[in-house]
Enzyme design. Sequence first.
Site, short mmCIF file in Angstrom:
data_model
loop_
_atom_site.label_atom_id
_atom_site.label_comp_id
_atom_site.label_asym_id
_atom_site.label_seq_id
_atom_site.Cartn_x
_atom_site.Cartn_y
_atom_site.Cartn_z
N ASN A 11 -24.53 -18.29 -7.27
CA ASN A 11 -24.95 -19.65 -8.23
C ASN A 11 -25.86 -19.25 -9.17
OD1 ASN A 11 -26.22 -22.10 -8.97
ND2 ASN A 11 -25.44 -23.06 -7.33
N HIS A 14 -29.99 -21.39 -12.03
CA HIS A 14 -31.42 -21.31 -12.10
C HIS A 14 -31.71 -20.35 -13.48
CE1 HIS A 14 -32.46 -24.26 -9.58
NE2 HIS A 14 -32.11 -23.89 -8.61
N HIS A 54 -23.42 -25.84 -11.09
CA HIS A 54 -23.47 -27.49 -10.61
C HIS A 54 -23.98 -27.99 -12.04
CE1 HIS A 54 -25.53 -30.80 -8.16
NE2 HIS A 54 -24.64 -31.17 -8.95
N ARG A 56 -24.60 -31.35 -13.36
CA ARG A 56 -25.27 -32.56 -13.09
C ARG A 56 -24.98 -33.56 -14.13
NH1 ARG A 56 -29.02 -33.05 -9.00
NH2 ARG A 56 -29.32 -31.40 -7.98
N ARG A 60 -29.53 -31.16 -16.18
CA ARG A 60 -30.97 -30.79 -16.17
C ARG A 60 -30.99 -29.13 -16.10
NH1 ARG A 60 -32.91 -31.87 -10.06
NH2 ARG A 60 -32.27 -33.99 -10.68
N GLU A 81 -20.04 -27.18 -8.93
CA GLU A 81 -20.25 -28.23 -7.98
C GLU A 81 -20.44 -29.22 -8.80
OE1 GLU A 81 -23.02 -25.29 -5.04
OE2 GLU A 81 -24.04 -26.62 -6.47
N THR A 112 -30.12 -29.91 -4.45
CA THR A 112 -29.38 -30.78 -3.66
C THR A 112 -29.94 -30.66 -2.25
OG1 THR A 112 -27.32 -30.22 -4.76
CG2 THR A 112 -27.00 -31.01 -2.66
N GLU A 162 -18.37 -26.63 2.87
CA GLU A 162 -19.38 -25.85 2.71
C GLU A 162 -20.48 -26.52 3.66
OE1 GLU A 162 -22.42 -24.26 -0.37
OE2 GLU A 162 -20.57 -24.31 -1.17
N HIS A 201 -27.08 -22.82 0.82
CA HIS A 201 -28.44 -23.54 0.70
C HIS A 201 -29.66 -23.01 1.52
CE1 HIS A 201 -30.46 -26.94 -1.45
NE2 HIS A 201 -31.20 -26.92 -0.23
#
Length: 251
Positions: A11, A14, A54, A56, A60, A81, A112, A162, A201
């Site tokens: 992922n 970030h 993801h 969103r 963001r 996602e 999340t 998941e 996660h």
Amino acid sequence: MIQPNLLLGVNIDHVVTLRQARYRTMLDSPNAEPSVLAAALESEAAGAHSITVHLRADRRHIQDADVHLLRQNIATKLNLEMGNTREILDIALAIRPDFVCMVPESREEVTTEGGLDVAGQREALRTTVKALSDNGTRVSMFIDPDLDQVRASAEIGAAMIELHTGTFANHTGDLRKAEVDRLCAAAELGHALGLQINAGHGLTTKNLPDLWPVPHLAELNIGHHIVSRAVFIGLRTAVQEMLAVMATYRD
């Protein structure tokens, strides 16, 4: 080529969080960095099996243009996602990612937090799963290790679940062992119902061995730890470090 026991989806949200600290989109300036595509390609070069982002509702970090860029240029699989909204569904149907993971989404959360209530949103999610599946995308539900949620995920036609490992990651000792038991039960039921079992996660190279009692794991989606390690050792090395630990998993 020998298929590894456990696949890694990296992922890279970030990486883009860092870019967004100064540039609203990658088109704002020729100096906009770090590059989401460079991060994806570096992860692939290190051995990642898929790239997760993801998109969103509040944009963001990942932007629409980022998803298009990745879809057009990565060599592995794209895992998108998304929350269950018409806007994001339309984007997913146009981009046709290899996988979609349906997640809960709140503007107030930092990231999340907790799994999706599939059992409480069966009909709305069933419609979305069918639309995506008919369009060639395999769909996963991001859920807590709750047996009712596993059953509901199978019932609405999801191909995968998941399992949310945030509670596992945040606990130690007996509390972690209890969460591992819940994850084991959910994985066993999901496998029996024909679902692919993924997890993600809060996973790190240090806590992964405690997760290994969980059976039938097919893929882990990991981002924050890998990006955090990349600050000190580089992204390629951070991905390889994670893959080395994942190679010790035996189902």
